[in-house]
Design a protein around this motif. Structure first.
Motif, short mmCIF file in Angstrom:
data_model
loop_
_atom_site.label_atom_id
_atom_site.label_comp_id
_atom_site.label_asym_id
_atom_site.label_seq_id
_atom_site.Cartn_x
_atom_site.Cartn_y
_atom_site.Cartn_z
N ASP A 150 0.52 -1.02 -0.29
CA ASP A 150 -0.17 0.11 -0.50
C ASP A 150 0.63 1.05 0.47
OD1 ASP A 150 -2.33 -1.87 -0.04
OD2 ASP A 150 -2.42 -1.47 1.93
N ALA A 153 2.48 1.93 -3.61
CA ALA A 153 1.48 2.03 -4.46
C ALA A 153 1.07 3.73 -4.26
CB ALA A 153 -0.07 1.77 -4.60
N ASP A 154 1.14 3.80 -2.45
CA ASP A 154 1.06 5.42 -2.84
C ASP A 154 2.10 6.00 -2.26
OD1 ASP A 154 -0.77 7.73 -0.82
OD2 ASP A 154 0.19 7.49 0.36
N VAL A 156 4.65 5.72 -5.27
CA VAL A 156 4.42 5.97 -6.87
C VAL A 156 3.62 6.90 -7.09
CG1 VAL A 156 4.64 4.87 -9.01
CG2 VAL A 156 5.37 3.51 -6.57
N ASN A 157 2.54 6.60 -6.58
CA ASN A 157 0.43 7.63 -6.84
C ASN A 157 1.74 9.22 -6.24
OD1 ASN A 157 -1.46 8.86 -8.23
ND2 ASN A 157 -2.33 7.71 -6.04
N ARG A 158 2.08 9.84 -5.40
CA ARG A 158 2.36 11.26 -5.03
C ARG A 158 3.59 11.60 -5.74
NH1 ARG A 158 1.31 11.22 1.25
NH2 ARG A 158 -1.05 10.40 1.10
N GLY A 161 2.77 10.22 -10.16
CA GLY A 161 1.54 10.47 -10.32
C GLY A 161 0.38 9.21 -10.91
N VAL A 162 1.08 7.81 -11.03
CA VAL A 162 0.79 6.77 -11.92
C VAL A 162 -0.06 6.16 -10.57
CG1 VAL A 162 1.50 4.70 -12.62
CG2 VAL A 162 2.73 6.93 -14.18
N THR A 163 -1.49 5.13 -10.57
CA THR A 163 -1.55 4.06 -9.93
C THR A 163 -1.03 3.31 -10.47
OG1 THR A 163 -3.39 6.10 -9.99
CG2 THR A 163 -4.57 3.96 -8.90
N VAL A 164 -0.58 2.34 -9.49
CA VAL A 164 -0.41 1.37 -9.60
C VAL A 164 -1.15 -0.14 -9.45
CG1 VAL A 164 1.89 0.15 -8.87
CG2 VAL A 164 2.03 2.15 -8.99
N THR A 165 -1.65 -0.20 -9.59
CA THR A 165 -2.56 -2.28 -9.04
C THR A 165 -1.74 -3.16 -7.61
OG1 THR A 165 -2.10 -3.49 -10.34
CG2 THR A 165 -3.13 -2.46 -11.49
#
Length: 178
Positions: A150, A153-154, A156-158, A161-165
């Motif tokens: 988690d 993924a968070d 990488v997203n921050r 800006g890519v959403t990781v599965t």
């Protein structure tokens, strides 16, 4: 009645003067009566008092010997009773010691049994605790891995800006953890 003075002639005064046993004229009669009195007293003592005295002395001697024999018998009985008492006391001590030893062995066996049971329970509890700890570790590892996924993924997203599965995050955490 008038008291007339008594006058003594010279011969009467000589005969009446002095202690009668010391008069030499009466020695033969005094010796005769001394012998007769001594003989009579001797016969009375010899025939009457002597046997009675001997009987009393014999009776007393017999009584004393009987009392001594009874005392000796009582002493022997007392010694026998004391020996029997000491024997019984020694037997009782031996029996008490044997019973105490048997009780001590029974108690030691019970203590050993209780100790073995407690050790077995402790081992079982330790095994259960170790299994619980292992399960908790596995669960914690799972939670850490899930938290790492988690977090990855968070992050990488921050950052980008890519959403990781969740599958991609899981593969990335496994690659780093291996």
């Amino acid at each position: 009645m008038s008291a007339e003075p008594v006058t003594h002639t010279g011969t009467e005064a000589q005969h009446s003067a002095g202690f009668p046993p010391f008069k030499t004229e009466s020695f033969p009669s005094q010796i005769f009566w001394l012998v007769v009195t001594f003989a009579a007293l001797f016969i009375v003592l010899w025939r009457l008092a002597g046997p009675r005295i001997a009987g009393v002395i014999g009776a007393r001697k017999g009584q004393i010997e009987g009392d001594l024999a009874a005392a000796e018998k009582h002493r022997a009985d007392a010694e026998a009773a004391l020996a029997a008492y000491e024997t019984a006391l020694a037997d009782a001590r031996v029996k008490a010691h044997a019973e105490a030893e048997a009780n001590r062995k029974v108690i030691e066996a019970e203590v050993e049994k209780a100790k073995a049971e407690a050790d077995a329970e402790a081992r079982e509890a330790a095994a259960k605790a170790e299994a619980g700890i292992a399960a908790a570790r596995a669960e914690a590892a799972t939670h850490v891995t899930k938290a790492a996924q988690d977090a990855a993924a968070d992050i990488v997203n921050r950052l980008i800006g890519v959403t990781v599965t969740s599958e991609q995050a899981e593969a990335a955490v496994k690659a780093v953890g291996a």
